[in-house]
Design a protein around this motif. Structure first.
Motif, mmCIF file in Angstrom:
data_model
loop_
_atom_site.group_PDB
_atom_site.id
_atom_site.type_symbol
_atom_site.label_atom_id
_atom_site.label_comp_id
_atom_site.label_asym_id
_atom_site.label_seq_id
_atom_site.Cartn_x
_atom_site.Cartn_y
_atom_site.Cartn_z
ATOM 1 N N GLU A 112 0.832 -1.206 0.000
ATOM 2 C CA GLU A 112 0.000 0.000 0.000
ATOM 3 C C GLU A 112 0.871 1.264 0.000
ATOM 4 O O GLU A 112 0.614 2.205 -0.756
ATOM 5 C CB GLU A 112 -0.924 0.016 1.223
ATOM 6 N N ILE A 113 1.904 1.271 0.838
ATOM 7 C CA ILE A 113 2.757 2.469 0.918
ATOM 8 C C ILE A 113 3.606 2.616 -0.343
ATOM 9 O O ILE A 113 3.840 3.722 -0.831
ATOM 10 C CB ILE A 113 3.632 2.436 2.197
ATOM 11 N N ARG A 114 4.058 1.482 -0.907
ATOM 12 C CA ARG A 114 4.804 1.541 -2.174
ATOM 13 C C ARG A 114 3.933 2.133 -3.284
ATOM 14 O O ARG A 114 4.384 2.959 -4.071
ATOM 15 C CB ARG A 114 5.272 0.144 -2.579
ATOM 16 N N GLU A 115 2.667 1.674 -3.346
ATOM 17 C CA GLU A 115 1.760 2.146 -4.388
ATOM 18 C C GLU A 115 1.464 3.633 -4.210
ATOM 19 O O GLU A 115 1.406 4.385 -5.196
ATOM 20 C CB GLU A 115 0.456 1.331 -4.331
ATOM 21 N N SER A 116 1.282 4.078 -2.967
ATOM 22 C CA SER A 116 1.003 5.494 -2.708
ATOM 23 C C SER A 116 2.161 6.366 -3.186
ATOM 24 O O SER A 116 1.946 7.395 -3.848
ATOM 25 C CB SER A 116 0.765 5.721 -1.213
ATOM 26 N N TYR A 117 3.379 5.980 -2.856
ATOM 27 C CA TYR A 117 4.549 6.762 -3.271
ATOM 28 C C TYR A 117 4.724 6.713 -4.787
ATOM 29 O O TYR A 117 5.166 7.695 -5.399
ATOM 30 C CB TYR A 117 5.800 6.244 -2.569
ATOM 31 N N SER A 118 4.396 5.576 -5.397
ATOM 32 C CA SER A 118 4.539 5.444 -6.852
ATOM 33 C C SER A 118 3.549 6.336 -7.589
ATOM 34 O O SER A 118 3.917 7.063 -8.515
ATOM 35 C CB SER A 118 4.337 3.976 -7.257
ATOM 36 N N ILE A 119 2.275 6.303 -7.176
ATOM 37 C CA ILE A 119 1.241 7.083 -7.854
ATOM 38 C C ILE A 119 1.494 8.583 -7.691
ATOM 39 O O ILE A 119 1.298 9.369 -8.621
ATOM 40 C CB ILE A 119 -0.157 6.707 -7.305
#
Length: 561
Positions: A112-119
């Motif tokens: 979830e945190i990886r996806e947030s930073y990626s987006i």
């Protein structure tokens, strides 16, 4: 790369242990599924030329290398610092993000945190590299600015900065991105002994040369490519970009400086980011204006907090402030992630298109510097070539009406694709079929813009498709899935014509037992079938004169209808 069964013995292993194992060593090999990640090349570029699996009881520890390599000692120090961070009261996402920012440890980052930073366009801050080493370098220059009185003091200051930078690289486990960045900033520090205005592009080139001499495979490393392209973009593009807007207001000047750096880095890395991740973060400017200063503050605060270990009471107050800063950072990233149109996904470009994009950037940069019309002509030509590539790719993906047998030993399945809106999964599994196949076929589904497939029930009939238990008819093709011995002791007056007999794990009989029931044109052997039975089925197909394909050897099998 050796995989072990998770058990009490394997959990006791530590760095430096030497093992004796029994198992088959195979060269890295892809599964051959459409649009899959080239994992075999990735492993080879990491220096891994063989993989094996050892079950419990098939391995033992024979010795321990107490001498330990420099890399192992560095990783031990990093483990000690990670333990200290937990002891300061950091857990969950707070601990994961702080560990990534300060020590480059990303194992505890949630999806979830990886996806947030990626987006949001802030994923680069989670990878310890040039940005973070730059912050440390600026801090050291500021703290040691007093040592500027004479030549000896200047030499002492720059050598001390280099030693501290390498000490920091050591406690992060000598991660390749950190080592690359430290080499570059060490060269910058040493170049200041002769000239206070170093040629940073030459410095960057020398750093890249040293890294590639040490390990040529770094050239294929994503972080290597991104870090050097970003710095090159900042060095080449940012100065000219910064001059476009001139202001005497200090706040506006700072804001435009951050924005120009961000735009330059984004321009130079966008083509390769699209190639690897198929995503463009539209709010990267907003993110970097807020996130970059926050990250710099967190870096400085974290270093001081760790150094205050001898004063627990004071350290606890700094740790609380650090925790609030990290939560502000995470909250900012999540806020940007949920803004409208925060990212454009599924932008797929191949290697030729990526090279064309960089040619467009090259000609565009030359035009800004020289104002020659032929450079502008090169930009227009590049866009025309890019359009041709896109038209060709669209025509290639025009006909998606097909049947796909995926190479996934954990979930034998057939994908029946009718259109981009409608497709079905016919599987030997009963639960979570789409989830089990998402890693295997997810990139392929996104590439052809396919909506989530439906799972076929055991009894189904509609236009162009029919299923009864293990028998299936789709697109004029008849398929039978054999996953157990339910066809044993069955008889038929006339053999049923079968286009494909799909043999999965669970059937241990002979093909000859099925020939009275089916007129088999081709046999598809699923990768879930063991090596022993796969070879037996191949030999029997040869003796019976039946065509066959082994998914574990040939990869996924797609039939265009």
């Amino acid at each position: 790369m050796l995989y072990l069964t998770k058990d009490p013995d394997s959990r006791k292993l530590r760095q430096g242990d030497q093992l004796l194992f029994f198992g088959q060593i195979d060269p890295p090999r892809n599964k051959g599924n459409p649009e899959e990640f080239d994992y075999a090349s990735y492993l080879l570029h990491q220096g891994i030329s063989g993989t094996a699996f050892a079950y419990s009881g098939n391995w033992k520890q024979t010795a321990h290398d107490f001498s330990r390599s420099l890399k192992q000692i560095a990783l031990d120090y990093r483990s000690h610092l990670l333990k200290n961070i937990k002891e300061m009261g950091f857990f969950g996402d707070d601990y994961a993000v702080l560990s990534a920012l300060v020590l480059g440890y990303q194992n505890d980052l949630s999806e979830e945190i990886r996806e947030s930073y990626s987006i949001s366009g802030a994923s680069h801050v989670l990878s310890l590299s040039g940005l973070h080493i730059g912050f440390l370098y600026v801090l050291l220059e500021f703290l040691l600015s007093f040592a500027n009185r004479n030549k000896r003091m200047i030499v002492f200051r720059q050598i001390l900065i280099v030693l501290i930078l390498w000490s920091f690289a050591f406690v992060t486990g000598l991660l390749p991105p950190v080592v690359r960045s430290v080499i570059m900033f060490s060269l910058i520090a040493l170049s200041r002994l002769r000239n206070n205005r170093p040629v940073t592009l030459n410095t960057l080139a020398v750093a890249a040369l040293f890294m590639l001499i040490y390990n040529p495979f770094y050239l294929y490393d994503i972080s290597f490519q991104l870090s050097f392209l970003a710095v090159a973009g900042i060095v080449i593009i940012q100065p000219r970009l910064y001059q476009l807007i001139k202001t005497e207001n200090r706040l506006l000047k700072y804001a435009w400086g951050v924005m120009s750096v961000s735009i330059a880095a984004q321009l130079s890395t966008t083509p390769i980011l699209l190639y690897y991740f198929s995503r463009f973060s539209t709010h990267f400017l907003l993110t970097n204006i807020i996130v970059v200063p926050l990250v710099s503050g967190i870096m400085y605060l974290a270093i001081f907090t760790i150094l205050l270990g001898f004063f627990p009471v004071i350290q606890s107050y700094f740790a609380l402030l650090l925790k609030l800063s990290i939560r502000l950072l995470n909250g900012t990233v999540v806020f940007v992630e949920h803004l409208p149109f925060s990212s454009i996904d599924n932008i797929h470009v191949n290697k030729c298109e990526t090279a064309t994009l960089y040619l467009i950037l090259l000609f565009g940069g030359c035009y800004l510097y020289t104002r020659k019309r032929k450079m502008l002509l090169g930009v227009l030509t590049g866009f025309f070539i890019l359009i041709l590539f896109q038209v060709e790719e669209k025509q290639r993906l025009q006909n998606i009406h097909s049947i796909v047998f995926y190479n996934n030993r954990n979930c034998p399945a057939i994908h029946l694709i009718e259109s981009r809106e409608t497709s079905y999964l016919f599987s030997a599994e009963k639960d979570s079929i789409q989830q089990k196949l998402s890693y295997t076929a997810g990139r392929f589904w996104k590439k052809i813009k396919l909506k989530p497939p439906q799972t076929l029930p055991s009894s189904y009939s509609a236009s162009g498709i029919w299923r009864r238990d293990d028998l299936l008819s789709f697109g004029g093709k008849t398929i039978c899935m054999v996953k157990d011995h339910s066809w044993n002791n069955k008889t038929a007056d006339t053999p049923l014509p079968l286009d494909y007999l799909y043999i999965c794990k669970g059937y241990r009989g002979k093909l000859a037992w099925l020939t009275p029931l089916f007129e088999i044109r081709k046999v598809v052997i699923d990768s879930s079938v063991s090596d022993y039975y796969r070879e037996a089925f191949k030999k029997e197909c040869t003796s019976l004169g039946i065509e066959f394909i082994s998914l574990s050897e040939k990869g996924a099998y797609q039939i265009i209808l």
